[in-house]
Design an enzyme around this catalytic site. Structure first.
Site, PDB file in Angstrom:
ATOM      1  N   ASP A 237      -5.814 -41.258   8.495  1.00  0.00           N
ATOM      2  CA  ASP A 237      -6.527 -42.696   7.964  1.00  0.00           C
ATOM      3  C   ASP A 237      -6.638 -43.486   8.851  1.00  0.00           C
ATOM      4  OD1 ASP A 237      -7.307 -44.265   5.919  1.00  0.00           O
ATOM      5  OD2 ASP A 237      -5.222 -44.497   4.928  1.00  0.00           O
TER       6      ASP A 237
ATOM      7  N   ASP B 225     -13.212 -42.909   5.474  1.00  0.00           N
ATOM      8  CA  ASP B 225     -12.425 -43.228   6.601  1.00  0.00           C
ATOM      9  C   ASP B 225     -10.972 -42.628   6.666  1.00  0.00           C
ATOM     10  OD1 ASP B 225     -11.237 -44.246   4.174  1.00  0.00           O
ATOM     11  OD2 ASP B 225     -10.556 -46.264   5.212  1.00  0.00           O
ATOM     12  N   GLU B 226     -10.879 -41.192   5.928  1.00  0.00           N
ATOM     13  CA  GLU B 226      -9.750 -40.686   5.979  1.00  0.00           C
ATOM     14  C   GLU B 226      -9.893 -39.208   5.128  1.00  0.00           C
ATOM     15  OE1 GLU B 226      -6.660 -41.476   2.222  1.00  0.00           O
ATOM     16  OE2 GLU B 226      -8.206 -42.290   1.455  1.00  0.00           O
TER      17      GLU B 226
END
Length: 418
Positions: free
Chosen positions: A27, A121-122
């Protein structure tokens, strides 16, 4: 569990035991803010709010410096500024975030083909099959963190565990810029003291219902009578929570992406400035999209909206859901949130909602929870009524008379599976 601002952070020592692990949850740390600092180093160390300077907009993201004042994503900017008057407001640059996201995902895929992005983003990674090439899961996590820092210029946090659920919990606790390894044999001990709110998928309402009955930790979930948990959150979610509390999570990293979409959009006779009306219109279009998803046997992993303003400028936004869905309420809520994140408050000529990255219904395996259970029953009943009486006879109450005085849609456009 961390507080979202770095307090309560727990990380593993170098060379920590990682026996029995195979899943990484990676993350990025305050991703939007980190990209803004990457592009403008003078912002480093400042409390940043990513959003429009208009106080009516909402916070898209915030730096850790701002989060320590209580600033959170989806909070009205006006409220965020009251909490942190010294914050610097930076407008979002979504195209740039997508560009950096592609760099990050390429790094993940250079280690293993088993990558499941959850958002820009993860992602989850299954590294079991690449151990001979790169080393143990803990070592791979270290290498990924090094490459993201050196090649992209931002930091990430990584949870390493035997299951997706525990890996995601671990990465959250390790933030920012940390790594937490939970060896397979340590899973139950790791989970036991965690608050129920830390379990991935327990929303505020479910947490309140559990806490009202004295069920505050994962250990409490294990110890509580089945009937007590089921009365609090329902039998379906109760069964899943008990399974997760025992460290059981059979979901595999899912790399399948079906590049198809279903969407609806509408053009208005007159440009619309009434935001509550536009929010209701997005929900109405989401309902139509959901009906077609269910009829075709699909679920959507991503929700996208299209907004065309009176000057014909068109803005597109998308959001990847935690779990795929064919529920109109869930799709509509995601569409409305995306709409509120758009800076402009000018009159709108066209709105559209699309369901993207479709998968066969139920094909993603066991979900962590089913907050949509009640809505699924309601919408299933609506489907049956529409089949009997026709689609024009059934509507949400809030949509009745929606065209009066606000420029009803003149050219509704329906888009099928591409």
């Amino acid at each position: 569990m961390g507080h979202g601002d770095g307090r309560g952070r727990i990380v593993s020592d170098a060379g920590a035991e990682d026996t029995g692990t195979r899943i990484l949850h990676v993350d990025m740390d305050a991703f939007y803010a980190a990209v803004e600092v990457l592009d403008d180093p003078t912002l480093r160390g400042l409390p940043l709010i990513i959003g429009a300077p208009d106080g009516r907009s909402v916070v898209s993201s915030a730096s850790y410096e701002a989060r320590r004042y209580g600033v959170r994503a989806a909070m009205p900017v006006s409220q965020a500024l009251r909490l942190c008057p010294s914050a610097r407001i930076v407008p979002p640059h979504f195209a740039r975030y997508q560009e950096v996201s592609r760099q990050v995902m390429a790094i993940f895929e250079s280690f293993t083909p088993l990558v499941e992005p959850l958002s820009v983003d993860e992602a989850f990674l299954d590294v079991q099959g690449v151990r001979r090439l790169w080393g143990s899961p803990g070592r791979i996590a270290e290498l990924i963190r090094e490459r993201v820092r050196d090649e992209v210029g931002i930091t990430c946090s990584v949870g390493v565990a035997a299951t997706k659920h525990v890996a995601k919990m671990a990465s959250t606790i390790a933030k920012p810029d940390g790594m937490l390894i939970v060896a397979g044999d340590d899973t139950l001990d790791f989970l036991a003291p965690r608050p129920v709110r830390a379990m991935w998928g327990v929303g505020p309402k479910a947490a309140e219902a559990l806490e009202a009955r004295g069920i505050r930790t994962v250990q409490d979930v294990r110890d509580a009578p089945t009937e007590m948990i089921d009365r609090a959150v329902g039998a379906a979610l109760g069964a899943r929570l008990r399974q997760l509390a025992r460290g059981e999570d059979p979901r595999a990293v899912d790399t399948e992406r079906v590049e198809k979409s279903i969407g609806h959009e509408e053009t208005f006779d007159t440009d619309i400035l009434d935001r509550p009306f536009l929010r209701a219109e997005l929900l109405r279009l989401a309902d139509r999209v959901a009906v077609r998803l269910r009829r075709a046997g699909w679920e959507a992993s991503t929700v996208a909206i299209k907004i065309r303003f009176d000057d014909f400028r068109t803005v597109n936004r998308s959001h990847t859901l935690t779990e795929p869905t064919a529920v109109g309420q869930r799709i509509g809520e995601a569409a409305q949130t995306l709409f509120e994140q758009i800076d402009r408050r000018d009159p709108v000529r066209l709105v559209g909602v699309r369901a993207e990255n479709l998968r066969p219904a139920g094909g993603a395996g066991m979900a962590l929870w089913d907050d949509d259970e009640d809505w699924r029953k309601v919408e299933g009943a609506v489907d049956e009524a529409m089949a009997r009486f026709g689609s024009t006879t059934i509507s949400r109450a809030r949509h009745i008379g929606r065209g009066e005085g606000r420029g009803a849609a003149q050219h509704p456009k329906a888009h099928g599976v591409d």
